[in-house]
Design a protein around this motif. Structure first.
Motif, short mmCIF file in Angstrom:
data_model
loop_
_atom_site.label_atom_id
_atom_site.label_comp_id
_atom_site.label_asym_id
_atom_site.label_seq_id
_atom_site.Cartn_x
_atom_site.Cartn_y
_atom_site.Cartn_z
N UNK A 1 -0.84 -8.60 10.47
CA UNK A 1 0.17 -7.60 10.08
C UNK A 1 1.43 -7.67 10.95
N UNK A 2 1.33 -8.34 12.10
CA UNK A 2 2.48 -8.42 13.00
C UNK A 2 2.84 -7.10 13.64
N UNK A 3 1.84 -6.29 13.96
CA UNK A 3 2.09 -4.97 14.54
C UNK A 3 2.15 -5.08 16.06
N UNK A 4 3.37 -5.16 16.57
CA UNK A 4 3.55 -5.48 17.99
C UNK A 4 3.02 -4.40 18.93
N UNK A 5 3.38 -3.14 18.69
CA UNK A 5 3.04 -2.07 19.63
C UNK A 5 1.55 -1.89 19.80
N UNK A 6 0.82 -1.81 18.68
CA UNK A 6 -0.62 -1.61 18.74
C UNK A 6 -1.32 -2.85 19.29
N UNK A 7 -0.78 -4.03 19.00
CA UNK A 7 -1.33 -5.26 19.56
C UNK A 7 -1.29 -5.25 21.08
N UNK A 8 -0.16 -4.82 21.62
CA UNK A 8 -0.03 -4.76 23.08
C UNK A 8 -1.04 -3.79 23.68
N UNK A 9 -1.30 -2.69 22.98
CA UNK A 9 -2.28 -1.72 23.47
C UNK A 9 -3.68 -2.30 23.47
N UNK A 10 -4.04 -3.04 22.42
CA UNK A 10 -5.35 -3.68 22.38
C UNK A 10 -5.45 -4.77 23.43
N UNK A 11 -4.36 -5.52 23.62
CA UNK A 11 -4.36 -6.61 24.59
C UNK A 11 -4.55 -6.10 26.01
N UNK A 12 -3.96 -4.96 26.31
CA UNK A 12 -4.09 -4.38 27.65
C UNK A 12 -5.34 -3.52 27.78
N UNK A 13 -6.05 -3.33 26.65
CA UNK A 13 -7.29 -2.53 26.61
C UNK A 13 -7.05 -1.06 26.92
N UNK A 14 -5.79 -0.61 26.81
CA UNK A 14 -5.56 0.83 26.88
C UNK A 14 -6.06 1.50 25.61
N UNK A 15 -6.22 0.70 24.55
CA UNK A 15 -6.75 1.17 23.28
C UNK A 15 -7.84 0.22 22.82
N UNK A 16 -8.93 0.77 22.28
CA UNK A 16 -9.99 -0.02 21.67
C UNK A 16 -9.88 0.15 20.17
N UNK A 17 -9.87 -0.96 19.46
CA UNK A 17 -9.73 -0.91 18.01
C UNK A 17 -11.00 -1.32 17.30
N UNK A 18 -11.17 -0.82 16.08
CA UNK A 18 -12.31 -1.23 15.24
C UNK A 18 -11.82 -1.33 13.80
N UNK A 19 -12.12 -2.44 13.17
CA UNK A 19 -11.80 -2.61 11.75
C UNK A 19 -12.85 -1.85 10.95
N UNK A 20 -12.40 -0.94 10.10
CA UNK A 20 -13.32 -0.07 9.36
C UNK A 20 -13.84 -0.77 8.10
N UNK A 21 -14.47 -1.90 8.32
CA UNK A 21 -15.13 -2.68 7.27
C UNK A 21 -16.56 -2.91 7.74
#
Length: 360
Positions: free
Chosen positions: A106-126
């Motif tokens: 998706x090219x979502x820069x801001x959220x990508x940076x958060x996942x990369x720094x692990x300040x945010x944990x993401x989960x694909x809801x599939x």
């Protein structure tokens, strides 16, 4: 014609392996993992913070200009091998690989940076069972809010943000606090799954769901093979060690010819699994024949990992059947992995289509 891929580990990859293994040896022992599976908090947050924060491994697949490490799937595969060896209860595959790949699509820069720094944990809801290219459930989008129930979502309990596909064809970022996450019964308690219920949850559209989910699940399936390699290799190594020590009729059990044959066969399967897993990681890194390499890896990895874990349990004898021994952790993870991101049969069917070997 493209050059033959080099599937051997580079010096950098071996150094990465040593660093991850040292960390897991010190902070993720089997007794601790077993104790966590009996608690209400199966995830090891401290190990996750060390891996992602201190070592910066959550951003391996994220380009440097987007806040990541700019590495490749080969390095991520090495990390997953070691996590598989330790059956580590951390959301690396789900957040640092699957959710990250969906965001990269998706090219979502801001959220990508958060996942990369692990300040945010993401989960694909599939659902964890869905294969690349397979059908998946969508949430309903009504008046800008999301509604619905999505089941079998791996590591949703620890996620800060959920990436939710909706019926308008979009992929939406939803704050996990806006959803109701209910644990579901899972064979593998080191990678718990949950039901995600959305009742008018606000979401931010990131991009188109179908290509993002397909890319994410392909990377998940391909790198899952490296996790399966790690747990199979560890199962074999520990079994060989045990059979050298265990004595019967005043001689090591491992000296009996029948057991030697079983171990030799298992060693061959693990070697082949390594080749398949490395092939998938390299193909994902280069983009060459990735669909075929991933299908081959998963068609082989699932039964091989299950067999290694089953043999470990059997050849440890009575001790392997106890809850205190970690053999059951490996068998449960192997069995759960065997249906994660598509079964071996589903991947064989996909492979047949890809190489034009359709059934008559």
């Amino acid at each position: 014609m493209s050059a033959q891929p080099d599937l051997l580990y580079s010096e950098e990859e071996e150094a990465l392996r040593a660093a991850v293994r040292d960390l897991l040896t010190d902070h993720c022992d089997a007794a601790g993992v077993i104790a966590r599976t009996e608690s209400a908090a199966p995830h090891d947050v401290q190990v996750w913070k060390a891996l992602s924060g201190t070592m910066g491994l959550a951003g391996l697949l994220v380009p440097e200009e987007l806040g990541g490490q700019g590495a490749t799937h080969r390095e991520a595969a090495v990390v997953l091998e070691e996590l598989g060896r330790a059956v580590a209860p951390v959301p690396y595959l789900t957040s640092a690989v699957v959710a990250t790949e969906a965001l990269l699509a998706c090219g979502t820069d801001g959220l990508l940076a958060e996942l990369a720094s692990a300040t945010t944990i993401g989960a694909l809801a599939v659902g964890l069972h869905v294969a690349p290219g397979g059908a998946f459930a969508n949430a309903r989008l009504e008046k800008g809010a999301l509604h619905g129930e999505l089941t079998g979502i791996a590591d949703a309990a620890l996620a800060d943000v959920l990436l939710v596909p909706a019926d308008d064809g979009g992929l939406y970022a939803v704050d996990a606090s806006a959803a109701t996450v209910t644990p579901q019964v899972s064979l593998d308690l080191t990678r718990p799954v949950a039901r995600v219920t959305l009742e008018g949850a606000p979401g931010r559209r990131l991009g188109d769901a179908e290509p993002a989910v397909r890319r994410a699940l392909r990377a998940g399936a391909g790198l899952l093979a490296s996790e399966q390699l790690g747990l199979a290799d560890r199962s074999l190594t520990e079994t060989v060690r045990y059979l050298k020590d265990r004595k019967q009729f005043n001689r090591p059990v491992g000296g009996f010819q029948a057991l030697k044959h079983r171990l030799a066969q298992l060693w061959l399967e693990v070697v082949n699994l390594r080749a398949a897993a490395r092939g998938a990681a390299d193909a994902l890194a280069t983009g060459e024949d990735a669909d075929v390499a991933v299908a081959v890896a998963q068609a082989y990895a699932a039964p091989a990992a299950v067999r290694a874990a089953e043999e470990a349990l059997q050849l440890h004898g009575g001790i392997g059947m106890t809850w205190e021994h970690p053999a059951h952790l490996y068998l449960k993870r192997a069995k759960a992995d065997s249906i994660a991101y598509g079964t071996a049969g589903a991947h064989r069917e996909a492979l047949a289509e890809l190489v034009d070997l359709r059934a008559p």
